[in-house]
Design a protein around this motif. Structure first.
Motif, mmCIF file in Angstrom:
data_model
loop_
_atom_site.group_PDB
_atom_site.id
_atom_site.type_symbol
_atom_site.label_atom_id
_atom_site.label_comp_id
_atom_site.label_asym_id
_atom_site.label_seq_id
_atom_site.Cartn_x
_atom_site.Cartn_y
_atom_site.Cartn_z
ATOM 1 N N LYS A 116 48.572 20.789 7.200
ATOM 2 C CA LYS A 116 47.679 20.231 8.221
ATOM 3 C C LYS A 116 46.398 21.049 8.332
ATOM 4 O O LYS A 116 45.299 20.501 8.422
ATOM 5 C CB LYS A 116 48.398 20.185 9.568
ATOM 6 N N GLU A 128 54.448 22.200 6.723
ATOM 7 C CA GLU A 128 53.634 21.133 7.311
ATOM 8 C C GLU A 128 52.437 21.690 8.073
ATOM 9 O O GLU A 128 51.374 21.072 8.101
ATOM 10 C CB GLU A 128 54.502 20.266 8.244
ATOM 11 N N GLU A 129 52.599 22.868 8.701
ATOM 12 C CA GLU A 129 51.474 23.492 9.403
ATOM 13 C C GLU A 129 50.393 23.908 8.406
ATOM 14 O O GLU A 129 49.195 23.702 8.659
ATOM 15 C CB GLU A 129 51.961 24.722 10.176
#
Length: 411
Positions: A156, A152-153
């Protein structure tokens, strides 16, 4: 034996394989760039090691003749200095045969820095010059595999980087941006598998330097970066066509991926990708390394304020000047190692003004502080223009560029 050939710096299946370390201590890989010289990487030796070709004035002249437009400053000044089959792309343009542009970004920070901006600025110029579609790959999967990031990092960061990239000014009707984690249609995956089948483990280790301790994903990833070289990976744009060539503007450290891809392309009955390679924008501390997003003292982010830009250049930018004013007036400065001057060669548009600055600094007429002031103004102009456009880029802009849709082109 492919591995033995690589160790000896010979060709593997027709494409040259470089040593990791050059004679002068240069290290140039997709993950590491450094030099033992104050003037940075020896690009002439790198051309020989990588087996690509110097981009000579003859190709620049031909580009200008075919398009009727003056070449980009980075092309005129040798910032884009090497190529693989760029002449073939000019042939296609002259013959009105189709091709597209492909470049990318591996998100490793929330904001791009000036070094990341170089290939995208040049790609925008090429898109407008040739009026062709553009594919931009965001390799969030690569950064997950190589960096200490969660999925998810990485995703993003990719979205934030896409907003910076969109701010360069690409045409949304002719540009498709995708994240690897989000886009994997059957034809795209099919091309990945075909590349996997064509490249042996020995070849992958020889080209990329993988070792037994590396994850399986690292060894598999190069095929993911190769897949966009094949038009059939994008059926919503090119249908089932696989005869459309691509031109890839990128920094020279990405060459191993496409050296592998050029070897595989004939086996996939597709044109070999053509490439045009840039030099590295040096770190503030000197040309021994390129700008690194992980070290905020080495780079200028596109999110930096004018005050931050001023402080970074004044405090960290390596000077080619002398120790005292008197000595500088007598001996002059060295533009080959001065970082402020190097930045001007990338971003100042006026050739005559740039040459005037070079002569004044080399003769000692211009002092380091004066040169830094000019560099601060020029870099601030570029960053502030980007930030002004960035204000108008939002999540809807990202959706527009990443939507699965046909692109507008003339063939």
């Amino acid at each position: 034996d492919n591995l033995a050939a690589a160790v000896n710096g010979l060709a593997v299946n027709g494409e040259a394989v470089p040593h990791e370390n050059g004679d002068n201590g240069d290290v140039v890989t997709p993950w590491d760039v450094s030099s033992g010289s104050a003037t940075g990487v020896d690009y002439d030796k790198l051309i020989v090691r990588f087996g690509c070709r110097k981009l000579g004035q003859d190709l620049v002249d031909r580009l200008e003749k075919l398009t009727g437009k003056k070449a980009h400053p980075m092309l005129r000044r040798g910032m884009f200095f090497a190529h693989r089959d760029f002449a073939a792309i000019l042939d296609r343009y002259e013959q009105k045969k189709p091709f597209y542009l492909y470049t990318g970004r591996g998100p490793s920070s929330g904001s791009l820095h000036l070094g990341h901006l170089i290939p995208f600025m040049f790609t925008k110029y090429l898109q407008e010059l040739f009026d062709v579609p553009l594919i931009i790959q965001m390799t969030d999967d690569e950064k997950f595999l190589w960096k200490n990031l969660k999925v998810e990092e990485a995703k993003k960061m990719a979205v934030e980087n896409m907003k910076d990239i969109i701010s360069v000014g690409f045409d949304p009707e002719k540009t498709f941006i995708f994240q690897d984690f989000e886009y994997m249609c059957p034809p795209f995956y099919e091309n990945i598998v075909k590349v996997w089948k064509c490249v042996t483990g020995n070849q992958a280790r020889a080209i990329f330097g993988f070792v037994g301790e590396d994850s399986m994903g690292k060894a598999a990833f190069p095929a993911v970066e190769a897949a966009p070289c094949f038009a059939s990976s994008f059926p919503h744009i090119f249908g089932k066509r696989n005869d459309i060539a691509c031109l890839i503007p990128c920094a020279i450290d990405q060459d191993p991926y496409f050296r592998m891809c050029r070897d595989v392309a004939p086996k996939l009955k597709a044109p070999k990708p053509s490439l045009i390679y840039s030099t590295f924008l040096p770190a503030l501390q000197g040309a021994q390394t390129k700008m690194a997003a992980s070290d905020d003292t080495s780079c200028i982010y596109l999110s930096d304020t004018p005050k931050q830009i001023k402080n970074k250049i004044n405090k960290y930018a390596f000077s080619g000047g002398q120790q005292t004013v008197e000595e500088h007036r007598e001996k002059g400065g060295n533009c080959d190692v001065d970082i402020s001057y190097q930045y001007l060669t990338f971003f100042m548009e006026d050739d005559e003004r740039l040459e005037e600055i070079r002569k004044q600094y080399t003769s000692g007429e211009m002092l380091t502080g004066e040169l830094k002031k000019i560099a601060i103004d020029e870099v601030s102009r570029v960053v502030m223009e980007m930030q002004e456009r960035r204000k108008h880029v939002n999540d809807d802009s990202v959706k527009e560029f990443t939507a699965i849709r046909p692109l507008k082109y003339s063939y």
